[in-house]
Design a protein around this motif. Structure first.
Motif, PDB file in Angstrom:
ATOM      1  N   UNK A 497      35.574  35.945  26.811  1.00 48.18           N
ATOM      2  CA  UNK A 497      35.838  34.658  27.453  1.00 48.18           C
ATOM      3  C   UNK A 497      35.408  34.707  28.916  1.00 48.18           C
ATOM      4  N   UNK A 498      34.311  34.056  29.242  1.00 48.72           N
ATOM      5  CA  UNK A 498      33.812  34.047  30.614  1.00 48.72           C
ATOM      6  C   UNK A 498      34.451  32.954  31.469  1.00 48.72           C
ATOM      7  N   UNK A 499      35.520  32.349  30.954  1.00 43.39           N
ATOM      8  CA  UNK A 499      36.305  31.378  31.730  1.00 43.39           C
ATOM      9  C   UNK A 499      37.699  31.915  32.066  1.00 43.39           C
ATOM     10  N   UNK A 500      38.012  33.116  31.628  1.00 44.51           N
ATOM     11  CA  UNK A 500      39.353  33.672  31.804  1.00 44.51           C
ATOM     12  C   UNK A 500      39.647  33.929  33.280  1.00 44.51           C
ATOM     13  N   UNK A 501      40.906  33.802  33.651  1.00 43.79           N
ATOM     14  CA  UNK A 501      41.305  33.988  35.046  1.00 43.79           C
ATOM     15  C   UNK A 501      40.989  35.393  35.557  1.00 43.79           C
ATOM     16  N   UNK A 502      40.965  36.388  34.679  1.00 46.04           N
ATOM     17  CA  UNK A 502      40.723  37.774  35.086  1.00 46.04           C
ATOM     18  C   UNK A 502      39.284  38.224  34.880  1.00 46.04           C
ATOM     19  N   UNK A 503      38.415  37.321  34.438  1.00 49.18           N
ATOM     20  CA  UNK A 503      37.019  37.690  34.217  1.00 49.18           C
ATOM     21  C   UNK A 503      36.355  38.077  35.547  1.00 49.18           C
ATOM     22  N   UNK A 504      35.666  39.231  35.566  1.00 49.08           N
ATOM     23  CA  UNK A 504      34.977  39.711  36.769  1.00 49.08           C
ATOM     24  C   UNK A 504      33.475  39.552  36.580  1.00 49.08           C
ATOM     25  N   UNK A 505      32.831  38.637  37.305  1.00 46.32           N
ATOM     26  CA  UNK A 505      31.382  38.464  37.150  1.00 46.32           C
ATOM     27  C   UNK A 505      30.581  39.735  37.419  1.00 46.32           C
TER      28      UNK A 505
END
Length: 556
Positions: A497-505
């Motif tokens: 999930x590239x919309x998650x609050x914890x996603x690190x680009x």
């Protein structure tokens, strides 16, 4: 002794490989673009020269570097500038730089250099032509630059520890290609053998920039003192080219699914080929052990202040110690020992260590895996939607590829916390917080799982051909087309999930940069990082007598 029976180890499952935490642990390998470039140039006997050097005592002027292969010459046109310190910035939106560059297709005439001098120093504000393949710029690492100039001017070598701590004298903030700002389109050069592998023009640009930077710093030292000395060749190779990379690179992995599949499938095929080796030879086992020792040194010399990377480096250092103990206790020439080593790594190493082991396993087997470099390009011609596909088959496709996305509650603020969009002012990718800004009208479809889940919900109760469904719901055309691409390109899709609050680009950035051949990943936040390119690589005048692959880890 009876030979072991043949086995067939499959490529890894995309649901394992295409996870952000694993992609954010990828390392450079034999199939990284820098190493592919140097192997080709060494194998084809490329010649290098510096036909022009018109740089004054202030470090202002231009230089020309030519690289000549079997059929063509490419020339780096470099412009050096006297940049005031208050104008120096790593930001891609900067307006002035210490040096600017263009890679010219052929050998430029005086009129070409004059034209480029009126455009290249202004970067986005100027324009180049179809004769140029790339446009780039770089800034000095001021502390190290001044130290090196001063030491050389005194007849001394720079402090080796300081060189090691920084690793470069200049860092690029952009290397544009593929028709940006008027440069040649990829289609114009992709049939050339030397440029068919992706990003070869960009990697050649950086390779020649590195030579220009070293020539410039020695020139500045000579201008300061008649007693100046040149850099010691061993120390000189310790300098790479730095790079600052931010969010602008992240959408690439979602916007080029077929290309990303080709890259990762090539690497996964190579890993499977090595795991399928029935019995390694003594020389291959020795190479693996030596590269593992060098990788351990690299892990200990690689530093970062960012908490995410510091934790990963601690894991990697422990993993490399554990791997070396395992290698000492393993007969690598035993039947199927390489596959057994890999399976041990999956059970005992962190993701960082597993992906380092994946890269190390390729090192002794260039004769098996290097040919995969010829399979890393992709035809990205827009694909027609197969409207005859049955809705039931489309639904099954979503469930196979995006099964995890179907379990997510997309109304949950944590799961749907981010919005990818493009800045109207700077035309740069941005990542907004959904709770803080009303950005839905500007959102880019950069979370394939979310789009697939929306489509899956819309297909509830639908039957018949996809074409009929899309006539009523054209908003899903993009997602249907993408799913039909991914159906036969299994490594095309990020399975998280590239919309998650914890996603690190930075996980996306590192995945792409590892295929470039970057090292020393140093995040400065969760959205941008610094890297080093071509550190330890032979210079053009050394390439004919050097190992084009052996530079990728520090020597023991």
């Amino acid at each position: 002794m009876k030979e072991p029976a043949p086995r067939e180890v499959p490529m890894r499952d995309p649901n394992v490989v295409m996870r952000l935490d694993r992609m954010g642990s990828f390392h450079q390998s034999r199939l990284s673009f820098m190493r592919i470039l140097l192997r080709r140039m060494k194998g084809d006997g490329w010649a290098f020269s510096r036909p022009e050097w018109e740089v004054d005592a202030r470090g202002v002027g231009h230089a020309l570097y030519s690289a000549t292969g079997p059929e063509r010459t490419y020339s780096l046109v470099a412009f050096a500038h006297d940049l005031p310190p208050d104008q120096r910035s790593d930001r891609v939106i900067a307006t002035a730089w210490d040096a600017t560059f263009a890679l010219f297709d052929g050998v430029p005439e005086a009129a070409d250099i004059d034209r480029l001098s009126r455009n290249v120093p202004f970067q986005e504000a100027g324009r180049v032509s179809g004769r140029e393949l790339t446009l780039s710029r770089a800034n000095r690492s001021v502390r190290l630059w001044d130290h090196v100039v001063d030491r050389l001017a005194l007849g001394q070598q720079p402090d080796a520890d300081l060189v090691e701590s920084v690793g470069y004298l200049m860092r690029t903030t952009a290397v544009y290609g593929s028709a940006k700002f008027g440069a040649a389109d990829r289609a114009a050069i992709e049939a050339r053998a030397e440029l068919n592998t992706p990003f070869q023009a960009e990697m050649l640009t950086v390779y020649l920039i590195r030579t220009f930077v070293m020539d410039l710093v020695e020139h500045m030292a000579r201008c300061k003192s008649a007693d100046a000395v040149a850099l010691d060749p061993e120390l000189r190779r310790r300098f790479g080219i730095g790079n600052s990379t931010g969010l602008g690179m992240a959408p690439f992995l979602m916007n080029h699914p077929r290309l990303i599949h080709q890259w990762i499938a090539a690497r996964e095929w190579a890993l499977a080929e090595v795991r399928n080796v029935a019995r390694a030879r003594a020389g291959e086992a020795a190479i693996l052990r030596r590269f593992a020792l060098r990788a351990r040194r690299n892990a200990h010399e690689w530093h970062s202040d960012h908490p995410i990377q510091r934790a990963k480096l601690a894991d990697l250092r422990a993993d490399m110690d554990l791997l070396l103990v395992k290698l000492d206790a393993t007969d690598l020439e035993a039947p199927h020992a390489l596959d057994a080593l890999w399976r041990w790594g999956e059970a005992h190493l962190s993701l960082e260590g597993q992906e380092q082991l994946a890269a190390l396993l390729l090192e002794p087997f260039g004769h098996l895996v290097d040919a995969a470099a010829g399979c890393m390009a992709a035809d990205e011609t827009p694909r027609r939607i197969d409207g005859q596909m049955d809705v039931a088959d489309l639904r099954g496709l979503i469930e196979r590829i995006h099964g995890q996305a179907l379990t997510i509650d997309w109304t949950c603020a944590t799961q749907n916390a981010r919005v990818w969009y493009t800045s109207a002012e700077k035309l740069e990718p941005r990542l907004g917080e959904r709770a803080e800004e009303d950005l839905d009208a500007y959102a880019n479809p950069l979370c394939p799982g979310f789009e697939a889940a929306r489509l899956h919900a819309a297909l509830e109760g639908e039957t018949g051909p996809v074409a009929a469904f899309l006539l009523r719901h054209p908003e899903h055309r993009h997602t249907v087309r993408r799913l039909q691409i991914v159906a036969d390109h299994p490594y095309a899709e990020v399975r998280d999930n590239t919309l998650h609050a914890d996603m690190a680009p930075i996980d996306l950035l590192r995945a792409k940069l590892s295929f470039f051949g970057a090292t020393r990943f140093d995040p400065r936040s969760d959205r941008w990082l610094r890297i080093t390119m071509f550190q330890n690589a032979p210079y053009p005048d050394e390439l004919a007598d050097a190992d084009p692959d052996g530079w990728s880890y520090p020597e023991l």
